[in-house]
Design an enzyme around this catalytic site. Sequence first.
Site, mmCIF file in Angstrom:
data_model
loop_
_atom_site.group_PDB
_atom_site.id
_atom_site.type_symbol
_atom_site.label_atom_id
_atom_site.label_comp_id
_atom_site.label_asym_id
_atom_site.label_seq_id
_atom_site.Cartn_x
_atom_site.Cartn_y
_atom_site.Cartn_z
ATOM 1 N N CYS A 113 0.842 -1.187 0.000
ATOM 2 C CA CYS A 113 0.000 0.000 0.000
ATOM 3 C C CYS A 113 0.883 1.244 0.000
ATOM 4 O O CYS A 113 1.888 1.293 0.718
ATOM 5 C CB CYS A 113 -0.881 -0.006 1.244
ATOM 6 S SG CYS A 113 -2.001 1.382 1.379
ATOM 7 N N HIS A 156 -9.348 -3.939 -1.159
ATOM 8 C CA HIS A 156 -8.341 -3.097 -0.510
ATOM 9 C C HIS A 156 -8.818 -1.638 -0.471
ATOM 10 O O HIS A 156 -8.735 -0.978 0.575
ATOM 11 C CB HIS A 156 -7.020 -3.225 -1.285
ATOM 12 C CG HIS A 156 -5.880 -2.476 -0.712
ATOM 13 N ND1 HIS A 156 -4.863 -3.091 -0.008
ATOM 14 C CD2 HIS A 156 -5.552 -1.151 -0.749
ATOM 15 C CE1 HIS A 156 -3.981 -2.169 0.361
ATOM 16 N NE2 HIS A 156 -4.370 -0.989 -0.082
ATOM 17 N N GLU A 157 -9.345 -1.124 -1.594
ATOM 18 C CA GLU A 157 -9.795 0.270 -1.648
ATOM 19 C C GLU A 157 -11.076 0.485 -0.847
ATOM 20 O O GLU A 157 -11.234 1.523 -0.186
ATOM 21 C CB GLU A 157 -9.978 0.727 -3.098
ATOM 22 C CG GLU A 157 -8.716 0.659 -3.947
ATOM 23 C CD GLU A 157 -7.475 1.246 -3.305
ATOM 24 O OE1 GLU A 157 -7.577 2.244 -2.553
ATOM 25 O OE2 GLU A 157 -6.380 0.708 -3.542
ATOM 26 N N HIS A 160 -10.043 0.927 2.645
ATOM 27 C CA HIS A 160 -9.569 2.291 2.909
ATOM 28 C C HIS A 160 -10.748 3.220 3.199
ATOM 29 O O HIS A 160 -10.690 4.039 4.115
ATOM 30 C CB HIS A 160 -8.787 2.848 1.716
ATOM 31 C CG HIS A 160 -7.338 2.514 1.720
ATOM 32 N ND1 HIS A 160 -6.484 2.849 2.747
ATOM 33 C CD2 HIS A 160 -6.581 1.874 0.789
ATOM 34 C CE1 HIS A 160 -5.269 2.424 2.464
ATOM 35 N NE2 HIS A 160 -5.295 1.826 1.280
#
Length: 183
Positions: A113, A156-157, A160
């Site tokens: 990341c 993953h996003e 976030h």
Amino acid sequence: MTSANELARYEALGVEGVVRPVVTAPDPVLARPGELVDPTDPEVVRLAADLFATMRVSPGCVGLAAPQIGVSARLFVVDVTGHPKTNTVHGAYALANAEIVEASRWRPGREGCMSVPDLTGDVKRAGRIVVVGEAPGTGAKITLTTDAFEARALQHEIDHCAGLLFLDRVSGAHALYQRKVYL
């Protein structure tokens, strides 16, 4: 809901993006759940363009979320085109207020990341997902089905946007590694 064909592409946003600095852990914005956004708001469209611009100048970057540039919002961009671990590829697109509605085929995989530049880690993610979200600019409802590396990048996003880093998903210190290649 419309299909992946209605995804918000950089060119369709109609505004030029600006490269923004990427924040790194332990910045508090990375641990705070992002706010839902109005995908038709011109500021959200401009933010999507900035995310695209920042992702494009960042070597090895396949996705970037608003919290990573210091904005607590549920908005991100993804582009896994050309990555060797891809199977399904939808090109470069932005999604607002995305949620995973189906997930299957769980398996571990290594992740890095930009907001955690010195580490990578093994994270268990779904290998097939269905995501619903909205297209910045039009507000069109999107349903996106994907797999393999694109599914991992989306998860993953979305993490976030929920205030989570991949570090929150590793099974322990034994699953963390010093990054060997700095991008």
